[in-house]
Design a protein around this motif. Structure first.
Motif, mmCIF file in Angstrom:
data_model
loop_
_atom_site.group_PDB
_atom_site.id
_atom_site.type_symbol
_atom_site.label_atom_id
_atom_site.label_comp_id
_atom_site.label_asym_id
_atom_site.label_seq_id
_atom_site.Cartn_x
_atom_site.Cartn_y
_atom_site.Cartn_z
ATOM 1 N N GLU A 99 0.649 -1.132 -0.393
ATOM 2 C CA GLU A 99 -0.025 -0.004 -0.090
ATOM 3 C C GLU A 99 1.190 0.995 0.126
ATOM 4 N N GLY A 100 1.552 1.281 -1.147
ATOM 5 C CA GLY A 100 2.691 2.752 -0.519
ATOM 6 C C GLY A 100 2.918 2.962 -2.048
ATOM 7 N N LYS A 101 3.854 4.288 -2.301
ATOM 8 C CA LYS A 101 4.289 4.872 -3.513
ATOM 9 C C LYS A 101 5.877 4.364 -3.739
ATOM 10 N N GLY A 102 5.959 4.257 -4.546
ATOM 11 C CA GLY A 102 7.482 4.893 -5.276
ATOM 12 C C GLY A 102 7.510 4.320 -6.480
ATOM 13 N N ALA A 103 9.204 3.751 -7.248
ATOM 14 C CA ALA A 103 9.187 3.805 -8.728
ATOM 15 C C ALA A 103 10.255 3.054 -8.867
ATOM 16 N N GLY A 104 10.826 2.954 -9.872
ATOM 17 C CA GLY A 104 12.595 2.534 -10.124
ATOM 18 C C GLY A 104 12.519 1.539 -11.993
ATOM 19 N N LYS A 105 13.527 1.511 -11.582
ATOM 20 C CA LYS A 105 14.951 1.950 -13.290
ATOM 21 C C LYS A 105 16.130 1.481 -12.937
ATOM 22 N N ASN A 106 16.378 0.208 -14.291
ATOM 23 C CA ASN A 106 18.350 0.337 -13.883
ATOM 24 C C ASN A 106 18.208 -0.427 -12.719
ATOM 25 N N GLY A 107 17.322 -1.584 -12.555
ATOM 26 C CA GLY A 107 17.236 -2.803 -11.492
ATOM 27 C C GLY A 107 16.897 -2.045 -10.520
ATOM 28 N N ARG A 108 16.288 -0.969 -9.868
ATOM 29 C CA ARG A 108 15.988 -0.801 -8.532
ATOM 30 C C ARG A 108 14.480 -0.018 -8.490
ATOM 31 N N PHE A 109 14.261 -0.530 -7.303
ATOM 32 C CA PHE A 109 12.599 0.037 -6.952
ATOM 33 C C PHE A 109 12.672 0.045 -5.794
ATOM 34 N N GLN A 110 12.403 1.501 -5.082
ATOM 35 C CA GLN A 110 12.387 1.813 -3.942
ATOM 36 C C GLN A 110 11.003 2.332 -3.236
ATOM 37 N N GLY A 111 10.757 2.298 -2.378
ATOM 38 C CA GLY A 111 9.382 3.270 -1.938
ATOM 39 C C GLY A 111 8.802 3.334 -0.784
ATOM 40 N N LYS A 112 7.744 3.807 -0.601
ATOM 41 C CA LYS A 112 7.294 4.218 0.833
ATOM 42 C C LYS A 112 6.230 3.261 1.040
ATOM 43 N N ALA A 113 6.038 2.733 2.334
ATOM 44 C CA ALA A 113 4.684 1.764 2.456
ATOM 45 C C ALA A 113 3.783 2.297 3.633
ATOM 46 N N ASN A 114 2.609 2.314 3.737
ATOM 47 C CA ASN A 114 1.958 2.450 4.200
ATOM 48 C C ASN A 114 1.726 2.366 5.611
ATOM 49 N N SER A 115 2.103 -0.014 4.893
ATOM 50 C CA SER A 115 1.961 -0.884 5.592
ATOM 51 C C SER A 115 2.828 -1.710 5.935
ATOM 52 N N LEU A 116 3.249 -2.507 7.056
ATOM 53 C CA LEU A 116 4.445 -3.024 6.159
ATOM 54 C C LEU A 116 4.055 -3.957 6.317
ATOM 55 N N ALA A 117 2.652 -4.232 7.473
ATOM 56 C CA ALA A 117 1.923 -5.589 7.218
ATOM 57 C C ALA A 117 1.636 -6.907 7.216
ATOM 58 N N ARG A 118 2.607 -6.488 4.968
ATOM 59 C CA ARG A 118 1.908 -7.868 4.621
ATOM 60 C C ARG A 118 3.077 -8.223 3.645
ATOM 61 N N LEU A 119 4.623 -7.680 4.619
ATOM 62 C CA LEU A 119 5.861 -8.238 4.148
ATOM 63 C C LEU A 119 5.944 -9.565 4.666
ATOM 64 N N GLY A 120 5.443 -10.199 5.190
ATOM 65 C CA GLY A 120 6.029 -11.814 4.454
ATOM 66 C C GLY A 120 5.104 -12.211 3.863
ATOM 67 N N GLU A 121 4.106 -11.960 2.893
ATOM 68 C CA GLU A 121 3.646 -12.371 1.835
ATOM 69 C C GLU A 121 3.979 -11.802 1.209
ATOM 70 N N VAL A 122 4.913 -10.819 0.753
ATOM 71 C CA VAL A 122 5.817 -9.882 -0.218
ATOM 72 C C VAL A 122 6.881 -10.967 -0.401
ATOM 73 N N GLU A 123 7.514 -11.193 0.512
ATOM 74 C CA GLU A 123 9.132 -12.254 0.491
ATOM 75 C C GLU A 123 8.777 -13.716 0.067
ATOM 76 N N ALA A 124 7.204 -14.382 0.152
ATOM 77 C CA ALA A 124 6.926 -15.368 -0.329
ATOM 78 C C ALA A 124 7.054 -15.761 -2.293
ATOM 79 N N VAL A 125 6.370 -14.090 -2.474
ATOM 80 C CA VAL A 125 5.388 -14.237 -3.655
ATOM 81 C C VAL A 125 7.251 -14.162 -4.425
ATOM 82 N N LEU A 126 8.483 -13.143 -3.758
ATOM 83 C CA LEU A 126 9.348 -12.645 -4.672
ATOM 84 C C LEU A 126 10.493 -14.312 -4.482
ATOM 85 N N GLN A 127 10.126 -15.014 -3.695
ATOM 86 C CA GLN A 127 10.820 -16.589 -3.230
ATOM 87 C C GLN A 127 10.339 -17.339 -3.935
ATOM 88 N N GLN A 128 9.560 -17.703 -4.508
ATOM 89 C CA GLN A 128 8.441 -17.978 -5.111
ATOM 90 C C GLN A 128 8.779 -17.804 -6.912
#
Length: 394
Positions: free
Chosen positions: A355-384
């Motif tokens: 639930e954040g705002k951000g942008a990316g280019k050249n192999g980097r994507f960074q931003g501000k998250a309004n909530s890190l509550a689903r951090l575990g889910e994001v890590e699982a999706v990236l791991q997969q």
């Protein structure tokens, strides 16, 4: 219908008759938003409530037991906006909110005095003024006011404590008697507002500061009477709290705060150095691990964008790196770095989940998250996604 304060600004109760009562609407601010309130516009045979105008807010009070929400002037009439209907011809008891009225009287009379002496002493003419809820301001026709001039003006008004202002004239539709506000030996002006009868009732005047105004003018911020006493009480309460926190007397507060700020800056600098060293160690530890894969993730409560970028730079672009800092279920920062195609694909998805705002280019994507509550889910999706990449399935 005349405003009785033309004759007596100190009248607190008054018996009068309801002349008319019509359905009406009024826009008022509720929790910072303008809302339309339905009610009734009431005209009385006579009133002691001052209608808004001339830089001065309106009076509040009661018509019987019905609160008066707003008083405005329509030509010669004062119109009272109330929430309940009143019977035409009914005799009613009008009660004034005296604390509000006397506060307005002190501020308005104080403004007259300040404006007159500002012009007499320095040639600064008053072009407008505003009676605020907590502080009032006078717009002076000058580009600046020096600290020495401000101090001299404050000393002069408190020495006089007597009464005034330079008039800009009265409204074209004003009806009824016109009062002259006379400050003996200082000034005399027409004014339809409410005022004290003697300058001693002003008690004291405090000129707080000046601010740059519009069109090369200066706004002078001031307090009069009971507002000065409340301001002094608030300052003393703050002073007592600082004595307790800083463990020093009032005269040493500035020095104590300066020392504290210096220590905080040194600690912050030291902390940043430690975080940078820790970032390098974390990255090097991952790179030296025989079991390292193509995905690295880390969450840390303390940290910043520089901390995350150091880790990502040290690990390198061949590994997908997902880093986050902040409270685990609160807002925070995140960084996704690695192979450009994977980052471009997964970055927006991570952004949506956090639930954040951000942008990316050249192999980097960074931003501000309004909530890190689903951090575990994001890590699982990236791991997969990394497992699919490693297996050659895409």
């Amino acid at each position: 219908m005349a405003f009785q304060c033309q004759r007596d600004c100190f009248m607190k109760e008054f018996v009068t008759t309801v002349v008319s009562c019509c359905p009406a609407e009024h826009k008022q601010e509720v929790n910072g938003k303008k809302e339309t309130v339905k009610g009734f516009n009431v005209k009385l045979q006579d009133t002691i409530l001052f209608p808004e105008g001339g830089g001065q807010p309106d009076d509040h009070g009661l018509i019987g037991d019905v609160p008066v929400i707003k008083v405005t002037r329509h030509g010669a009439d004062a119109v009272h906006f109330v929430s309940s209907s009143l019977e035409v011809g009914q005799e009613v008891q009008l009660k004034l909110d005296w604390d509000r009225r006397f506060d307005h009287m002190q501020q308005h009379s104080g403004q007259h005095l300040i404006s007159a002496l500002a012009e007499t002493m320095f040639g600064f003419k008053t072009t407008s003024w505003e009676l605020g809820r907590q502080r009032s301001n006078i717009e002076l026709d000058t580009a600046s006011v020096t600290p020495a001039q401000l101090q001299a003006l404050e000393e002069a008004v408190n020495e006089k404590i007597r009464f005034l202002k330079r008039s800009r004239g009265l409204p074209d539709d004003l009806a009824g008697p016109v009062r002259i506000i006379d400050i003996e030996g200082i000034d005399a002006n027409m004014c339809c507002g409410t005022h004290v009868s003697n300058l001693s009732q002003l008690q004291a005047i405090k000129l707080l500061s000046t601010e740059k105004g519009k069109k090369n003018k200066t706004n002078l911020i001031f307090l009069v009477g009971n507002r000065v006493l409340k301001y002094a009480e608030k300052c003393y309460s703050t002073e007592r709290s600082l004595v307790s926190l800083l463990k020093t007397g009032p005269d040493e507060h500035v020095e104590a705060v300066a020392k504290t700020q210096k220590c905080v800056k040194l600690l912050q600098k030291s902390n940043l150095g430690l975080l940078r060293d820790l970032a390098l160690l974390i990255a090097q530890n991952f790179k030296s691990s025989p079991q390292r894969g193509n995905f690295f993730t880390l969450h840390k409560k303390e940290g910043d964008n520089e901390f995350m970028n150091i880790i990502a730079n040290e690990i390198g672009p061949e590994t997908l790196v997902f880093l986050s800092v902040g409270e685990e279920k609160g807002p925070g920062l995140f960084l996704l770095a690695g192979p450009s195609d994977v980052v471009s694909e997964m970055g927006p998805r991570a952004l949506e989940m956090l639930e954040g705002k951000g942008a990316g280019k050249n192999g980097r994507f960074q931003g501000k998250a309004n909530s890190l509550a689903r951090l575990g889910e994001v890590e699982a999706v990236l791991q997969q996604r990394c497992q699919l990449l490693a297996s050659g399935e895409e």
